[in-house]
Design an enzyme around this catalytic site. Structure first.
Site, mmCIF file in Angstrom:
data_model
loop_
_atom_site.group_PDB
_atom_site.id
_atom_site.type_symbol
_atom_site.label_atom_id
_atom_site.label_comp_id
_atom_site.label_asym_id
_atom_site.label_seq_id
_atom_site.Cartn_x
_atom_site.Cartn_y
_atom_site.Cartn_z
ATOM 1 N N ALA A 172 50.159 17.385 2.475
ATOM 2 C CA ALA A 172 49.136 16.315 1.837
ATOM 3 C C ALA A 172 49.892 14.990 1.997
ATOM 4 C CB ALA A 172 48.444 16.819 0.482
ATOM 5 N N GLN A 182 43.598 19.409 -4.135
ATOM 6 C CA GLN A 182 43.304 20.516 -5.140
ATOM 7 C C GLN A 182 41.789 20.824 -5.127
ATOM 8 O OE1 GLN A 182 45.332 21.345 -7.278
ATOM 9 N NE2 GLN A 182 47.130 19.641 -7.035
ATOM 10 N N CYS A 224 54.810 16.215 -9.881
ATOM 11 C CA CYS A 224 55.108 14.856 -8.977
ATOM 12 C C CYS A 224 55.762 13.933 -9.886
ATOM 13 C CB CYS A 224 53.972 14.394 -8.347
ATOM 14 S SG CYS A 224 53.219 15.639 -7.419
ATOM 15 N N THR A 262 58.441 18.675 17.097
ATOM 16 C CA THR A 262 57.941 20.164 17.374
ATOM 17 C C THR A 262 57.185 20.719 16.261
ATOM 18 O OG1 THR A 262 59.963 20.167 18.588
ATOM 19 C CG2 THR A 262 58.736 22.387 18.296
ATOM 20 N N ASN A 277 44.711 15.723 -9.758
ATOM 21 C CA ASN A 277 45.618 17.034 -9.891
ATOM 22 C C ASN A 277 46.224 17.005 -11.354
ATOM 23 O OD1 ASN A 277 46.689 14.332 -9.004
ATOM 24 N ND2 ASN A 277 48.753 15.104 -9.212
ATOM 25 N N SER A 308 47.364 20.489 1.759
ATOM 26 C CA SER A 308 48.709 21.081 1.869
ATOM 27 C C SER A 308 48.592 22.523 1.900
ATOM 28 C CB SER A 308 49.360 20.761 0.634
ATOM 29 O OG SER A 308 50.465 19.554 0.706
ATOM 30 N N GLY A 309 49.271 23.219 2.444
ATOM 31 C CA GLY A 309 49.379 24.780 2.842
ATOM 32 C C GLY A 309 49.848 25.299 1.441
HETATM 33 N N1 PMP Z 1 47.219 15.102 -3.224
HETATM 34 C C1 PMP Z 1 47.021 15.616 -4.325
HETATM 35 C C2 PMP Z 1 45.926 15.492 -5.136
HETATM 36 C C3 PMP Z 1 48.120 16.596 -4.918
HETATM 37 O O1 PMP Z 1 47.884 17.301 -6.147
HETATM 38 C C4 PMP Z 1 49.192 16.725 -4.165
HETATM 39 C C5 PMP Z 1 50.390 17.623 -4.689
HETATM 40 N N2 PMP Z 1 50.813 17.440 -6.070
HETATM 41 C C6 PMP Z 1 49.424 15.837 -3.041
HETATM 42 C C7 PMP Z 1 48.552 15.096 -2.687
HETATM 43 C C8 PMP Z 1 50.824 15.975 -2.310
HETATM 44 O O2 PMP Z 1 51.011 17.186 -1.902
HETATM 45 P P1 PMP Z 1 52.409 17.827 -1.355
HETATM 46 O O3 PMP Z 1 53.455 17.361 -2.377
HETATM 47 O O4 PMP Z 1 52.290 18.966 -0.911
HETATM 48 O O5 PMP Z 1 52.740 16.719 -0.097
#
Ligand code: PMP
Length: 375
Positions: free
Chosen positions: A70, A177, A320, A233, A148, A195-196
């Protein structure tokens, strides 16, 4: 071990791990190669793309691009829009509580002459009523579906209405989220990022879904992979596992959501019993997968560490930003008083959690609040 930090990352589904292994061992070709091993890999990649779009009901309206997650998807949508559409205007709107991958991407564009316009929060989420005065010259608004740190659920319909009346202002929905957790309609967003590893797939996989016909400027100079939008790739096994995890998330969405609602309510009422020690930060519109509260008499980092020592994993604010000072910019932007915004703890549920997990957490908190030195 009790794991209650699923908003940071979650355990991959067995199905996703099996899918990854299948592609990585038997179909490991480069999907750009023009020979049978490459074609085979490309078939898996195309199948993954199709599955994701079909699962979300976006097969006719959107294209799917695979990338690392993400953060990259948000950067591509924001900077790609800025560079492609700068002749339309120079304002980029973003919710005050967005993820750093949105806020910092938007702020980085101020050096290029763009104006970052912050949308204030109302009850924890960006207020669509505040959009109009700032809309002149706006080319993009950035909205997270679910916050988040706090789990506040955004008024997505309000932003769709704004989008419909402002055709020059595209909409990025950061669904990280919400994806696979809440039954949301994504069809009116121009960009959808996720995000996966938050939906039972693997780290290093993710997607940006783009409304058909929108031409974004790529951020990486290189080859023509992903229709020229994302050079490098492609992680075919990761993309295939992503599609399998999304399928499983959607198959279990209703049951998982009902369980999350039950666990959220149980934890909320248990925390009310600890009221002199905590302040719960819930909202009228709330994802049940996240519950944020502040410790009023103890340092959150000490409580989080104490819980970890007892085998219970939660987060002090988001992973984060948890290395920074122990306060939440999201809660401050919400207007929560400094005292109550300090020392936030985030509990986030996943498909594996049970009532016993919540009871274990409440019992451990009760013990720690009585044992740990107060501030
Ligand atoms: N957006 C939101 C709302 C998130 O919670 C997060 C991950 N905490 C991200 C973006 C970024 O995701 P990633 O760390 O997997 O790149």
């Amino acid at each position: 071990m009790i794991y209650l930090d699923n908003a940071a990352t979650g355990r991959p589904y067995e199905s996703a791990l099996a899918a990854y292994l299948e592609v990585a061992t038997a179909h490991w070709g480069n999907p750009s190669s023009i020979h049978e091993i490459g074609y085979e890999a490309k078939r898996y990649l195309d199948k993954a793309r199709k599955t994701i779009l079909a699962t979300l009901g976006l097969a006719k309206t959107h294209d799917c691009y695979f990338l690392s997650g993400a953060s990259e998807a948000n950067n591509l949508a924001i900077k790609g829009t800025a560079f492609s559409f700068k002749s339309r205007g120079n304002k980029i709107l973003y919710g005050a509580g967005e993820h750093p991958s949105v806020i910092n991407a938007v702020l980085s564009l101020s050096k290029e002459g763009f104006e970052a316009v912050k949308i204030p929060l109302k009850d924890g989420a960006p207020d669509p009523e505040q959009l109009d005065p700032n809309s002149n010259g706006a080319i993009l608004s950035c909205l997270m579906a679910v916050n988040n740190e706090t789990g506040a659920l955004s008024d997505i319909a309000g932003f769709y209405r704004f989008r419909a009346s402002h055709p020059k202002c595209l909409l990025l929905l950061d669904a990280t989220q919400a994806m696979g957790k809440l039954p949301l309609d994504y069809s009116k967003a121009d960009f959808i990022s996720f995000s996966g590893h938050k939906i039972g797939a693997l780290k290093g996989s993710g997607a940006l879904l783009v409304k058909k016909g929108i031409k974004l400027t790529p951020l990486i100079d290189g080859g023509e992979q992903e229709s020229g939008l994302r050079a490098g790739t492609v992680n075919v096994a990761g993309a295939y596992a992503l599609s399998v995890a999304l399928t499983e998330s959607y198959a279990k969405l209703k049951a998982n959501l009902a369980k999350a609602e039950h666990l959220h309510a149980l934890l909320h009422s248990g925390l009310e019993g600890l009221s002199p020690f905590v302040k719960v930060h819930d909202h009228k519109r709330q994802s049940p997968y996240v519950l944020c509260f502040s410790t009023l008499r103890h340092k959150a980092s000490v409580i989080v560490e104490g819980l970890s020592n007892k085998g219970i994993m939660v987060s002090s604010v988001s992973a984060c930003s948890s290395k920074k000072e122990n306060t939440s910019y999201v809660l401050e932007e919400e207007g929560v008083s400094k005292g109550e915004a300090a020392n936030p703890i985030r509990v986030s549920f996943g498909p594996d959690n049970t009532e016993e997990d919540v009871q274990g957490l409440l019992a451990a908190l009760t013990q720690l609040f009585n044992e740990v030195k107060t501030i």
